[in-house]
Design a protein around this motif. Structure first.
Motif, PDB file in Angstrom:
ATOM      1  N   PRO A  96      26.600  -4.270  -6.747  1.00  0.00           N
ATOM      2  CA  PRO A  96      26.640  -3.088  -5.952  1.00  0.00           C
ATOM      3  C   PRO A  96      27.634  -3.262  -5.030  1.00  0.00           C
ATOM      4  CG  PRO A  96      24.619  -4.330  -5.480  1.00  0.00           C
ATOM      5  CD  PRO A  96      25.163  -5.093  -6.367  1.00  0.00           C
ATOM      6  N   ASP A  97      28.284  -2.155  -4.471  1.00  0.00           N
ATOM      7  CA  ASP A  97      29.423  -2.000  -3.638  1.00  0.00           C
ATOM      8  C   ASP A  97      28.792  -1.924  -2.358  1.00  0.00           C
ATOM      9  OD1 ASP A  97      31.531  -1.674  -2.000  1.00  0.00           O
ATOM     10  OD2 ASP A  97      32.029   0.448  -2.740  1.00  0.00           O
ATOM     11  N   ASP A  98      29.174  -3.036  -1.387  1.00  0.00           N
ATOM     12  CA  ASP A  98      28.338  -3.068  -0.084  1.00  0.00           C
ATOM     13  C   ASP A  98      29.624  -2.853   1.005  1.00  0.00           C
ATOM     14  OD1 ASP A  98      29.920  -5.306  -0.262  1.00  0.00           O
ATOM     15  OD2 ASP A  98      28.438  -6.897   0.347  1.00  0.00           O
ATOM     16  N   THR A  99      30.723  -2.105   0.551  1.00  0.00           N
ATOM     17  CA  THR A  99      31.623  -1.962   1.569  1.00  0.00           C
ATOM     18  C   THR A  99      31.224  -0.605   2.391  1.00  0.00           C
ATOM     19  OG1 THR A  99      32.993  -0.861  -0.098  1.00  0.00           O
ATOM     20  CG2 THR A  99      33.400  -2.979   0.362  1.00  0.00           C
ATOM     21  N   VAL A 100      30.242   0.244   1.929  1.00  0.00           N
ATOM     22  CA  VAL A 100      29.998   1.440   2.496  1.00  0.00           C
ATOM     23  C   VAL A 100      28.562   1.163   3.189  1.00  0.00           C
ATOM     24  CG1 VAL A 100      29.285   3.670   2.361  1.00  0.00           C
ATOM     25  CG2 VAL A 100      31.119   2.952   1.135  1.00  0.00           C
ATOM     26  N   VAL A 101      28.290   1.050   4.397  1.00  0.00           N
ATOM     27  CA  VAL A 101      26.954   1.014   5.030  1.00  0.00           C
ATOM     28  C   VAL A 101      26.816   1.947   6.101  1.00  0.00           C
ATOM     29  CG1 VAL A 101      27.423  -1.602   4.800  1.00  0.00           C
ATOM     30  CG2 VAL A 101      28.141  -0.579   6.817  1.00  0.00           C
ATOM     31  N   GLU A 102      25.499   2.090   6.400  1.00  0.00           N
ATOM     32  CA  GLU A 102      25.084   2.586   7.544  1.00  0.00           C
ATOM     33  C   GLU A 102      25.291   1.741   8.933  1.00  0.00           C
ATOM     34  OE1 GLU A 102      24.022   5.603   7.566  1.00  0.00           O
ATOM     35  OE2 GLU A 102      24.101   5.937   5.626  1.00  0.00           O
ATOM     36  N   ALA A 103      26.055   2.036   9.853  1.00  0.00           N
ATOM     37  CA  ALA A 103      26.458   1.324  10.751  1.00  0.00           C
ATOM     38  C   ALA A 103      25.261   0.892  11.727  1.00  0.00           C
ATOM     39  CB  ALA A 103      27.580   1.762  11.601  1.00  0.00           C
ATOM     40  N   GLU A 104      24.328   1.426  11.990  1.00  0.00           N
ATOM     41  CA  GLU A 104      23.216   1.297  12.630  1.00  0.00           C
ATOM     42  C   GLU A 104      22.602  -0.265  12.327  1.00  0.00           C
ATOM     43  OE1 GLU A 104      18.802   3.055  14.068  1.00  0.00           O
ATOM     44  OE2 GLU A 104      19.942   3.808  12.377  1.00  0.00           O
ATOM     45  N   THR A 105      22.702  -0.609  11.041  1.00  0.00           N
ATOM     46  CA  THR A 105      22.384  -1.909  10.784  1.00  0.00           C
ATOM     47  C   THR A 105      23.035  -2.951  11.160  1.00  0.00           C
ATOM     48  OG1 THR A 105      23.499  -1.982   8.702  1.00  0.00           O
ATOM     49  CG2 THR A 105      21.574  -1.011   8.366  1.00  0.00           C
ATOM     50  N   LEU A 106      24.196  -2.781  11.740  1.00  0.00           N
ATOM     51  CA  LEU A 106      25.188  -3.654  12.629  1.00  0.00           C
ATOM     52  C   LEU A 106      25.131  -3.574  14.060  1.00  0.00           C
ATOM     53  CD1 LEU A 106      28.514  -2.916  10.359  1.00  0.00           C
ATOM     54  CD2 LEU A 106      26.670  -4.386   9.676  1.00  0.00           C
ATOM     55  N   HIS A 107      24.801  -2.672  14.671  1.00  0.00           N
ATOM     56  CA  HIS A 107      24.638  -2.740  15.988  1.00  0.00           C
ATOM     57  C   HIS A 107      24.092  -1.281  16.455  1.00  0.00           C
ATOM     58  CE1 HIS A 107      25.622  -2.617  20.236  1.00  0.00           C
ATOM     59  NE2 HIS A 107      26.028  -3.799  20.043  1.00  0.00           N
ATOM     60  N   PRO A 108      23.012  -1.290  17.457  1.00  0.00           N
ATOM     61  CA  PRO A 108      22.319  -0.057  17.749  1.00  0.00           C
ATOM     62  C   PRO A 108      23.158   1.064  18.198  1.00  0.00           C
ATOM     63  CG  PRO A 108      21.115  -1.899  18.593  1.00  0.00           C
ATOM     64  CD  PRO A 108      22.555  -2.485  17.949  1.00  0.00           C
ATOM     65  N   ALA A 109      24.309   0.582  18.792  1.00  0.00           N
ATOM     66  CA  ALA A 109      25.030   1.810  19.502  1.00  0.00           C
ATOM     67  C   ALA A 109      25.960   2.712  18.311  1.00  0.00           C
ATOM     68  CB  ALA A 109      25.929   1.196  20.361  1.00  0.00           C
ATOM     69  N   LEU A 110      26.044   2.189  17.159  1.00  0.00           N
ATOM     70  CA  LEU A 110      26.649   2.627  16.088  1.00  0.00           C
ATOM     71  C   LEU A 110      25.580   3.651  15.224  1.00  0.00           C
ATOM     72  CD1 LEU A 110      28.792  -0.067  14.772  1.00  0.00           C
ATOM     73  CD2 LEU A 110      29.418   1.717  16.219  1.00  0.00           C
ATOM     74  N   GLN A 111      24.259   3.847  15.580  1.00  0.00           N
ATOM     75  CA  GLN A 111      23.372   4.904  15.130  1.00  0.00           C
ATOM     76  C   GLN A 111      24.146   6.221  14.844  1.00  0.00           C
ATOM     77  OE1 GLN A 111      21.469   7.623  16.523  1.00  0.00           O
ATOM     78  NE2 GLN A 111      20.929   7.814  14.614  1.00  0.00           N
ATOM     79  N   GLY A 112      24.051   6.458  13.359  1.00  0.00           N
ATOM     80  CA  GLY A 112      24.552   7.896  13.011  1.00  0.00           C
ATOM     81  C   GLY A 112      25.857   7.695  12.508  1.00  0.00           C
ATOM     82  N   VAL A 113      26.424   6.572  12.113  1.00  0.00           N
ATOM     83  CA  VAL A 113      27.757   6.466  11.655  1.00  0.00           C
ATOM     84  C   VAL A 113      27.789   5.809  10.312  1.00  0.00           C
ATOM     85  CG1 VAL A 113      30.041   5.039  12.096  1.00  0.00           C
ATOM     86  CG2 VAL A 113      29.139   6.339  13.973  1.00  0.00           C
TER      87      VAL A 113
END
Length: 452
Positions: free
Chosen positions: A360-377
């Motif tokens: 699977p392609d993991d280059t597209v992610v929900e950014a909230e999983t990386l940092h809480p402040a990126l929720q919604g990106v």
């Protein structure tokens, strides 16, 4: 939207080509009168009912900078631009690929942001249509005609069978004039690196290309669909005989996923590399000049598990010739994860074949999983950085000032170019992060905290 997309597209024309070309009497798509004049009319009478005109209406956001003299009304932290919704109308073309289900293939840019889509048949009938799914990266969209009756579908051909010099016919709706047919030849195959789409593997045709033909059909002389007309190269959108179409094999892979999932799920081979050059070919002792040179096989990736190695030259995917590394990427990225593909490589002077199960392609992610402040990106790796492809209205990221089409190029003064690199940096960072953003032609920093 890429400015080149707005100029679109096309129908292919080579004036008088059949008047000077010898024609065999047993070719079924020609009919002759007593003077033995060749014609494509019998084939077109069967094919053209499957090509439709598409008209759209909707609203798009338009951003406009607020003049400096008026900004004091909003305070020091006020907005620097205003966003307005403006109505738009557009015209394009499409191809019916399934008469029973009413499926129509077109370009994503034809229906992008549309709230009303009307499909007009060759005989003048009109039907509403809804979007089943889209793929912006390859510019493909699938529509479904609502309550359609007595529809005609086009027969799907294999673009892998095309050769440079093959005659092709394009059908579409230039300038809203109504259905128009033109002809030409295949000028080149596997065109990429044009900057028109993110995923490119175009059929190039010599063509009279005009606005409104986007999404129209490129067919062989026996009436089989081999491409979807998509873009042109020309000053001010004018025709200089260079037009591009999405290959039917690539389109069909994407459409089958849109039908099954409503979205495209990309497969990943797990290699990095570049085009096979004459210098590389000579150094490896090869007698080929086209292919994808594998510079690196990613650990634990699909290619590594199958046995591919750095230094391999990939020359085929599922029996189809690979000309460039971009050609390889385009073919693999349009096949879903978990699918098996046959990869043909040259190694040590011999040819080998490997069966690879795509990851699977993991280059597209929900950014909230990386940092809480990126929720919604939503983030995705792109050339030169990490593209913010979507920011939810009212989200934490939106309140911090992140916008659609921003590109993250650094975090806390560390350069990042991929989602994987961003993830690695943020895993070792707590609390405040400073994102270096490229926005249009300017660069800025946004400070984000772990919690609001």
């Amino acid at each position: 939207m890429n400015p080149m997309k707005a100029k679109f597209l096309a129908v292919l024309a080579v004036v008088g080509v059949f008047a000077v070309t010898p024609v065999s009497a047993n070719i079924p798509f020609f009919s002759s009168d007593k003077d033995e004049l060749p014609t494509l009319a019998p084939m077109l009478e069967e094919v053209t009912p499957a090509v439709v005109n598409i008209s759209v209406k909707g609203k798009r956001e338009v951003r406009q900078r607020i003049p400096e003299m008026f900004r004091f009304f909003f305070g020091p932290n006020g907005p620097r631009e205003q966003v307005q919704e403006r109505p738009f109308q557009g015209l394009g073309s499409g191809v019916i690929i399934d008469a029973e289900e009413g499926y129509v293939v077109t370009n994503n840019h034809v229906i992008d942001s549309a709230t009303e889509i009307v499909v007009t048949m060759k005989d003048g009938r009109q039907f509403d249509a809804k979007v089943i799914g889209t793929d912006e990266r390859s510019d493909v969209a699938l529509l479904k005609i609502q309550d359609g009756k007595d529809l005609t579908a086009i027969e799907l051909g294999s673009s892998a069978d095309l050769r440079v010099g093959d005659f092709v016919v394009a059908i579409g709706n230039p300038f809203g004039l109504g259905q128009t047919v033109t002809s030409g030849i295949v000028s080149a195959l596997g065109r990429s690196g044009l900057g028109i789409e993110e995923i490119e593997n175009f059929i190039q045709t010599d063509a009279a290309i005009n606005s409104g033909n986007s999404g129209g059909a490129l067919v062989t002389l026996d009436g089989k669909l081999v491409g979807i007309n998509t873009a042109i190269l020309g000053p001010n959108g004018g025709n200089i005989g260079i037009g591009f179409a999405i290959p039917s094999d690539m389109m069909n892979n994407l459409v089958q996923q849109l039908i099954e999932f409503g979205e495209v799920r990309r497969g990943v081979l797990g290699v990095r590399g570049n085009d096979l050059t004459q210098e590389i070919s000579k150094a490896l002792g090869l007698d080929v000049s086209q292919g994808a040179f594998v510079a690196e096989v990613l650990p634990d990736g699909a290619a590594a598990e199958a046995g591919l190695k750095s230094g391999d030259v990939i020359v085929g995917v599922n029996g189809e010739k690979i000309r460039t590394f971009a050609d390889l990427s385009a073919r693999v990225n349009t096949i879903g994860p978990g699918k098996e593909v046959k990869i043909t490589v040259l190694r040590d002077g011999g040819e080998r074949e490997y069966t690879v199960t795509l990851s699977p392609d993991d280059t597209v992610v929900e950014a909230e999983t990386l940092h809480p402040a990126l929720q919604g990106v939503t983030l995705e790796t792109t050339d030169g950085g990490i593209l913010i492809s979507d920011v939810e209205e009212g989200s934490i990221a939106a309140r911090y000032g992140l916008r659609d089409d921003d590109v993250i190029i650094g975090v806390n003064r560390q350069r990042v170019t991929t989602v994987t690199e961003l993830k690695q940096v943020l895993e070792n960072t707590e609390g405040v992060i400073a994102l270096n953003i490229r926005r249009g032609n300017s660069s800025l920093y946004l400070v984000l905290r772990g919690t609001e």
